[in-house]
Enzyme design. Structure first.
Site, PDB file in Angstrom:
ATOM      1  N   TYR A 123       0.815  -1.210   0.000  1.00  0.00           N
ATOM      2  CA  TYR A 123       0.000   0.000   0.000  1.00  0.00           C
ATOM      3  C   TYR A 123       0.849   1.261   0.000  1.00  0.00           C
ATOM      4  CZ  TYR A 123      -4.052  -2.974   0.972  1.00  0.00           C
ATOM      5  OH  TYR A 123      -5.045  -3.925   0.906  1.00  0.00           O
ATOM      6  N   LYS A 170       4.758 -14.056   6.009  1.00  0.00           N
ATOM      7  CA  LYS A 170       5.010 -15.023   4.937  1.00  0.00           C
ATOM      8  C   LYS A 170       6.522 -15.140   4.732  1.00  0.00           C
ATOM      9  CE  LYS A 170       3.282 -17.846   1.815  1.00  0.00           C
ATOM     10  NZ  LYS A 170       2.546 -19.070   2.203  1.00  0.00           N
ATOM     11  N   ASP A 203      -1.294 -17.732   5.502  1.00  0.00           N
ATOM     12  CA  ASP A 203      -2.334 -18.614   4.989  1.00  0.00           C
ATOM     13  C   ASP A 203      -2.793 -19.595   6.066  1.00  0.00           C
ATOM     14  OD1 ASP A 203       0.404 -19.106   4.345  1.00  0.00           O
ATOM     15  OD2 ASP A 203      -0.139 -20.890   3.226  1.00  0.00           O
ATOM     16  N   ASP A 227      -5.078  -5.923   6.239  1.00  0.00           N
ATOM     17  CA  ASP A 227      -6.312  -5.522   5.565  1.00  0.00           C
ATOM     18  C   ASP A 227      -7.226  -6.724   5.370  1.00  0.00           C
ATOM     19  OD1 ASP A 227      -8.190  -4.089   4.180  1.00  0.00           O
ATOM     20  OD2 ASP A 227      -6.981  -3.803   2.379  1.00  0.00           O
ATOM     21  N   ASP A 231     -10.672  -7.978   8.061  1.00  0.00           N
ATOM     22  CA  ASP A 231     -12.023  -8.193   7.534  1.00  0.00           C
ATOM     23  C   ASP A 231     -12.500  -9.610   7.831  1.00  0.00           C
ATOM     24  OD1 ASP A 231     -12.009  -5.626   6.606  1.00  0.00           O
ATOM     25  OD2 ASP A 231     -12.429  -6.132   4.511  1.00  0.00           O
TER      26      ASP A 231
END
Length: 332
Positions: A123, A170, A203, A227, A231
């Site tokens: 971002y 990750k 993941d 982000d 959610d």
């Protein structure tokens, strides 16, 4: 007396902002409200979706609340939310996910927090065309920002009596960037021996959250992962319409609803203001007004548990005003 900026935003934004302001005014905290503008409507009127006057007003205020703002996908101006966070150095996005009795979801007793680094990662917005048909986006991770967000997470965990912080990453694939983030979080954790620290690949974290969110307490991560997972955790407790959000930096804070602008119901009095009202609870706690924050939060939870004055998205028939009136009555 607190000086609080309010940004109405787009779509249902003005309606939910007005509802939240009514609730804050009824909490017993004295507020001087100052309106500022941002979003698509502001862009159409002025050519600038985030005027400098808005940034200056937030910098000078004690805090700000913000309604949802519209951003077109792929074209047009950059996200107002991203620009606000970067220009004001609001480096920490604080997203609690707590079950509310009366809202049907898969789990009844979720209580966890996602801490998201707000200023870097993909971002950062650094993109360019390498050759026609090939675009490159740079993912920026710095030790400074990683340490800052890790310290925020551990300080928050200690202040709230949380027992564990999990770094989500990750680093098995992104060995340099996420390796730096993970290593920095681990170094910060050493300064907080009273709080457990572990890590989880992103993941796997997503899968574990869906299977059993009670495995986690507080999670800290970089921008894109935050982000997405914030959610996801909102979905575990009823969705974006009932979960709050805070963006906090060294010199200020913006509290916002992270749901969309819902243009299909804008101006019809049907909007659910819960997310922004609960975001003002976070604001009141930020301002050290714990008693007022408790009054507002308890009232919202009472109204939803009773189920008599709910907006349509929560299974009721109440208007935005009727729902807000019920919250005010519960505070009385």
């Amino acid at each position: 007396m607190y000086n609080i900026v309010f940004i109405p935003g787009d779509g249902i934004g003005p309606e939910v902002v007005q509802a939240a302001m009514r609730v804050v005014d009824a909490s017993g905290v004295k507020v001087n409200w100052q309106q500022a503008e941002a979003g698509l409507a502001t862009f159409e009127a002025t050519g600038d979706p985030l005027p400098q006057a808005t940034l200056d007003a937030i910098r000078a205020a004690d805090a700000a609340i913000k309604g949802p703002t519209a951003t077109a996908s792929g074209v047009g101006f950059r996200s107002v939310n991203v620009a606000l966070r970067q220009k004001l150095e609001l480096y920490s996005n604080y997203r609690p996910a707590r079950s509310i009795p009366g809202i049907k979801s898969r789990y009844d007793d979720v209580d966890l927090i996602v801490i998201r680094e707000n200023t870097e990662g993909l971002y950062s917005g650094i993109e360019h065309t390498v050759v026609p048909g090939v675009v490159e986006s740079l993912r920026i991770i710095s030790e400074k920002a990683s340490r800052r967000i890790a310290k925020f997470a551990f300080d928050t965990a200690r202040r709230q009596g949380r027992k564990r912080v999990t770094c989500v990453h990750k680093a098995n694939i992104l060995k340099l960037s996420d390796g730096l983030f993970l290593d920095t979080c681990a170094k910060v954790a050493a300064d907080y021996p009273d709080i457990q620290f572990d890590d989880c690949i992103v993941d796997a974290a997503a899968m574990k959250l869906v299977i059993d969110p009670h495995q986690f307490d507080m999670l800290v991560m970089e921008n894109l992962f935050g982000d997405i997972l914030s959610d996801l955790t909102s979905g575990l407790v009823g969705g974006l319409g009932v979960t709050p959000s805070a963006n906090v930096g060294e010199a200020g804070a913006v509290f916002e609803a992270v749901h969309g602008t819902a243009p299909d119901i804008a101006g019809k009095g049907l909007a659910n203001p819960t997310a922004l009202i609960l975001s003002t609870v976070l604001m009141l706690r930020y301002l050290s007004e714990a008693e007022a924050a408790d009054r507002v939060e308890n009232a919202v939870r009472q109204v939803i548990a009773e189920g008599k004055s709910l907006t349509g998205d929560l299974g009721g028939k109440a208007s935005t005003t009727q729902y807000t009136d019920a919250v005010l009555a519960a505070m009385a």
